[in-house]
Design a protein around this motif. Structure first.
Motif, short mmCIF file in Angstrom:
data_model
loop_
_atom_site.label_atom_id
_atom_site.label_comp_id
_atom_site.label_asym_id
_atom_site.label_seq_id
_atom_site.Cartn_x
_atom_site.Cartn_y
_atom_site.Cartn_z
N PHE A 1 53.11 35.54 37.73
CA PHE A 1 52.21 34.42 38.00
C PHE A 1 50.74 34.85 38.01
CE2 PHE A 1 49.96 31.49 40.87
CZ PHE A 1 50.22 30.29 40.22
N GLN A 2 50.42 35.92 38.72
CA GLN A 2 49.03 36.36 38.81
C GLN A 2 48.47 36.74 37.44
OE1 GLN A 2 48.40 39.58 41.52
NE2 GLN A 2 46.19 39.67 41.20
N LYS A 3 49.26 37.47 36.69
CA LYS A 3 48.81 37.87 35.35
C LYS A 3 48.60 36.65 34.46
CE LYS A 3 50.63 41.61 33.81
NZ LYS A 3 49.47 42.50 33.89
N SER A 4 49.47 35.65 34.57
CA SER A 4 49.35 34.45 33.75
C SER A 4 48.09 33.67 34.10
CB SER A 4 50.58 33.56 33.93
OG SER A 4 51.76 34.23 33.51
N VAL A 5 47.82 33.51 35.39
CA VAL A 5 46.63 32.76 35.82
C VAL A 5 45.35 33.45 35.36
CG1 VAL A 5 45.30 31.98 37.82
CG2 VAL A 5 47.78 31.66 37.77
N SER A 6 45.27 34.75 35.55
CA SER A 6 44.07 35.48 35.13
C SER A 6 43.89 35.41 33.62
CB SER A 6 44.15 36.94 35.59
OG SER A 6 45.25 37.60 34.97
N SER A 7 44.99 35.44 32.87
CA SER A 7 44.91 35.33 31.41
C SER A 7 44.40 33.97 30.99
CB SER A 7 46.29 35.59 30.80
OG SER A 7 46.25 35.47 29.40
N ILE A 8 44.84 32.91 31.67
CA ILE A 8 44.39 31.55 31.33
C ILE A 8 42.88 31.42 31.52
CG2 ILE A 8 44.50 29.13 32.08
CD1 ILE A 8 47.49 29.69 32.76
N LEU A 9 42.38 31.85 32.68
CA LEU A 9 40.95 31.72 32.96
C LEU A 9 40.13 32.59 32.01
CD1 LEU A 9 41.06 31.75 36.87
CD2 LEU A 9 40.88 29.78 35.34
N LEU B 1 40.34 54.20 30.96
CA LEU B 1 41.18 54.09 29.77
C LEU B 1 42.12 52.90 29.85
CD1 LEU B 1 42.13 57.76 29.01
CD2 LEU B 1 40.63 56.28 27.71
N VAL B 2 42.56 52.60 31.03
CA VAL B 2 43.51 51.50 31.12
C VAL B 2 43.48 50.90 32.52
CG1 VAL B 2 45.44 52.98 31.80
CG2 VAL B 2 45.92 50.81 30.72
N ASN B 3 43.61 49.58 32.55
CA ASN B 3 43.77 48.86 33.79
C ASN B 3 45.20 48.35 33.81
OD1 ASN B 3 43.92 46.91 35.77
ND2 ASN B 3 41.85 46.14 35.41
N LEU B 4 46.01 48.86 34.70
CA LEU B 4 47.43 48.56 34.67
C LEU B 4 47.74 47.11 34.99
CD1 LEU B 4 48.89 51.77 36.31
CD2 LEU B 4 48.65 51.20 33.89
N GLU B 5 46.74 46.32 35.36
CA GLU B 5 46.99 44.91 35.59
C GLU B 5 46.83 44.10 34.31
OE1 GLU B 5 45.55 44.74 40.23
OE2 GLU B 5 44.52 43.56 38.72
N GLY B 6 46.58 44.75 33.20
CA GLY B 6 46.63 44.01 31.96
C GLY B 6 45.41 44.11 31.11
N GLN B 7 44.26 44.58 31.63
CA GLN B 7 43.05 44.67 30.83
C GLN B 7 42.85 46.11 30.43
OE1 GLN B 7 41.35 42.09 30.06
NE2 GLN B 7 42.19 40.55 31.42
N ASP B 8 42.47 46.35 29.17
CA ASP B 8 42.13 47.70 28.78
C ASP B 8 40.84 47.69 27.99
OD1 ASP B 8 42.61 47.03 26.21
OD2 ASP B 8 44.16 48.53 25.84
N GLU B 9 40.48 48.84 27.48
CA GLU B 9 39.18 49.02 26.87
C GLU B 9 38.95 48.09 25.70
OE1 GLU B 9 36.94 52.82 25.00
OE2 GLU B 9 38.14 53.12 26.78
N THR B 10 40.01 47.69 25.00
CA THR B 10 39.83 46.85 23.84
C THR B 10 39.37 45.45 24.20
OG1 THR B 10 42.13 46.18 23.89
CG2 THR B 10 41.58 48.06 22.52
N SER B 11 39.40 45.07 25.45
CA SER B 11 38.98 43.73 25.82
C SER B 11 37.48 43.56 25.78
CB SER B 11 39.50 43.37 27.21
OG SER B 11 38.96 44.22 28.18
N LYS B 12 36.75 44.57 25.34
CA LYS B 12 35.32 44.39 25.16
C LYS B 12 35.02 43.42 24.04
CE LYS B 12 34.96 48.43 22.13
NZ LYS B 12 34.35 49.75 21.96
N LYS B 13 36.04 43.10 23.23
CA LYS B 13 35.85 42.14 22.15
C LYS B 13 36.17 40.72 22.62
CE LYS B 13 37.47 45.39 18.65
NZ LYS B 13 38.46 45.60 17.60
#
Length: 572
Positions: free
Chosen positions: A60-68, A555-567
């Motif tokens: 649930f938490q990952k889904s909500v953060s992804s939506i926003l 290098l990595v955020n284990l909650e779902g965000q990583d370095e490639t999200s700079k795009k």
């Protein structure tokens, strides 16, 4: 459930064991709609879980953060592309139409498509080709909107035929050679179309020098802040949560801050603002001064549409169909790569069928710009829903996706929020065009990251071989062979952009883009199989490669965000 898992298990391709012969998702079946029917058979048992998995307690938490997160990442490009459509089509389309297209197309696709992790939106090639369609209509003095309606309807027919006759299987012949050139075209469109209006300001006599300089300042401000904040996560400043927030919403922060600065001095400089109607009416004004109706009349709006115009729309419709085929399937191939560790099967034919049968006709009837699977938001969507595990190896660290929340609820709700953003129309008219040009330019520069073609182009500027980055092909091939391969790609990219830029040839640039797969086959005359294997592969395809650890880098955020999200907020 065990039987379903046996059907959809990934082994060297998703295989359906219910058919007499095993077919992968990109195999020709030799039957009418055979691939489409197999796609539906693979995905149908998973339809309920596609809606419920997002709301499981552990997801649930990952889904909500992804939506926003993806709401902002998809809305910012919709606004920016809307402004470009407004200028390029002389007011036929606007920001409201682009936002509405993104929302409606996304809602339909997320509900019925086979790969709901793909995010739909405008892309650079579709922007460029829509302007080609506009020029074709103006060249023969017919109304654009009815012509666009028939172009989209013909495109809908061609797209459905492609899905029905298993032509998605041709994607097996598309390699990184074509993907890098296609991505390079997108980057060039963003970069050149982003900076061109700022340069042209200084040649327009109606603008004062103060106006030109201030718009240039806003352009640089927006681009500079977006660029700096996008890499803010890798700096040692402040708390990690603040760094991540700044990086995730870099484009939004740059856009808002640039608009705020413009608001202070707009009265003194006469800035040009975004044109948005607060009454939710279409942007196009008719000859009597009224707005066009939302439903496009295919027989003509202001004047009768000639019958020959329907046949005339076939040629650009084929171009749109080719572009849609490449954009949609290239994004799907990237999303469905084994390295992403997705468990649910892909459905290439179903994705294309949904787009052809549902989204294209809706855009045609309402007179909206076309939306298609956009690569960067789609990749970002997958990353935001992924949990990673960091494996320690002697050579460094490797990020391995251990779980992806595969469902369609986040995609659906993202586009619900984008639709609600239509109520922000009274606010959008305070966005300066120079700020949007800065966002567009940033998208182009940021999209160069990770493109193998541009990585190899940088090698041309390094004279000392000892200073070359340790790419896998550099370690195994003579540098002259690497440069020759890069040169071939640069020539293809130059031809492709030239065909797009010249009005007399712009209608055929999608067909040259499709021919890149044939050119890649012909390279066997110039390179050995081993050379092509090394040069035409992703940097991470070689098992010996790992991602080296960098001091001070997250290098990595284990909650779902990583370095490639700079795009994060690009739409290509």
């Amino acid at each position: 459930m065990a039987e379903a898992e046996a059907v959809y298990r990934y082994e060297s391709g998703y295989i359906s064991h219910s058919a007499k012969k095993d077919y992968g998702p990109l195999d020709f079946t030799g039957k009418l709609a055979g691939g489409l029917r197999l796609d539906i058979r693979r995905r149908a048992p998973l339809f309920c879980s596609d809606w419920t998995d997002a709301f499981m307690p552990e997801n649930f938490q990952k889904s909500v953060s992804s939506i926003l997160y993806l709401f902002i990442a998809a809305l910012a490009p919709a606004i920016t592309f809307g402004s470009r459509f407004l200028d390029g089509t002389n007011g036929q389309f606007g920001v409201l139409e682009m936002i509405m297209s993104t929302s409606i197309s996304g809602l339909i696709f997320s509900t019925f498509a086979g790969q709901p992790l793909s995010i739909l939106g405008a892309t650079g090639p579709f922007l460029a080709y829509t302007l080609v369609v506009y020029d074709l209509a103006i060249a023969v003095d017919i109304e654009f909107m009815p012509f666009y309606f028939w172009t989209c309807m013909w495109c809908s027919v061609f797209t459905i035929l492609v899905a029905v006759f298993d032509l998605c299987a041709l994607m097996k012949h598309v390699t990184m050679f074509s993907e890098d050139i296609f991505a390079g075209l997108i980057s060039l469109i963003f970069i050149i179309d982003g900076v061109r209006p700022i340069i042209e300001n200084f040649t327009e006599s109606r603008l004062t020098l103060t106006n030109c300089m201030f718009e240039t300042l806003l352009f640089i401000w927006t681009f500079g802040w977006a660029t700096y904040l996008s890499s803010f996560r890798r700096t040692p400043w402040t708390f990690r949560a603040i760094r991540n927030f700044g990086a995730n919403f870099a484009v939004t922060i740059a856009l808002v801050s640039g608009s705020a600065m413009a608001a202070i001095y707009s009265n003194d400089t006469g800035l040009r603002m975004l044109q948005v109607d607060a009454d939710f009416a279409p942007n196009l004004s008719l000859s009597d001064g009224s707005k066009r109706p939302w439903i496009v009349n295919p027989a003509g709006i202001d004047r009768p549409f000639p019958a020959w115009g329907i046949a005339y729309a076939v040629l650009p419709a084929i171009g749109f169909a080719v572009l849609g085929y490449l954009d949609q399937n290239l994004t799907s191939v990237i999303v469905n790569r084994p390295s992403n560790n997705l468990k649910k099967p892909p459905a290439y034919h179903l994705d294309l069928f949904v787009r052809g049968a549902l989204t294209l006709p809706v855009c045609a009837v309402l007179g909206l710009p076309l939306s298609v699977a956009s690569t960067v938001p789609s990749i970002t969507h997958v990353i935001s829903l992924t949990t990673y595990e960091v494996q320690q190896l002697p050579e460094g660290e490797r990020k391995v996706p251990t779980k992806v929340v595969e469902q369609r609820a986040t995609n659906f709700l993202i586009h619900v929020l984008i639709g609600l953003a239509l109520f922000l129309a009274p606010v959008l008219k305070f966005l300066p065009r120079a700020v949007l040009q800065g966002v567009f330019f940033y998208m182009g520069i940021a999209s160069l990251t990770g493109n193998n073609l541009f990585d190899r182009l940088k090698l041309w500027l390094i004279w000392d071989p000892a200073r070359y980055p340790q790419y896998h092909y550099i370690q195994k091939l003579p540098i002259q062979r690497v440069h020759l391969y890069t040169l071939v790609q640069v020539v293809c990219l130059g031809i492709l952009y030239g065909l797009k830029a010249i009005k007399e040839t712009s209608v055929v640039f999608p067909f040259f883009m499709a021919s890149l797969a044939i050119i890649r086959k012909a390279l066997k005359c110039m390179f050995t199989e081993e050379e092509l294997k090394q040069l035409d592969s992703l940097p991470g395809d070689d098992d010996e490669e790992v991602e080296a650890s960098k001091p001070g880098a997250d290098l990595v955020n284990l909650e779902g965000q990583d370095e490639t999200s700079k795009k994060e907020e690009m739409a290509i």
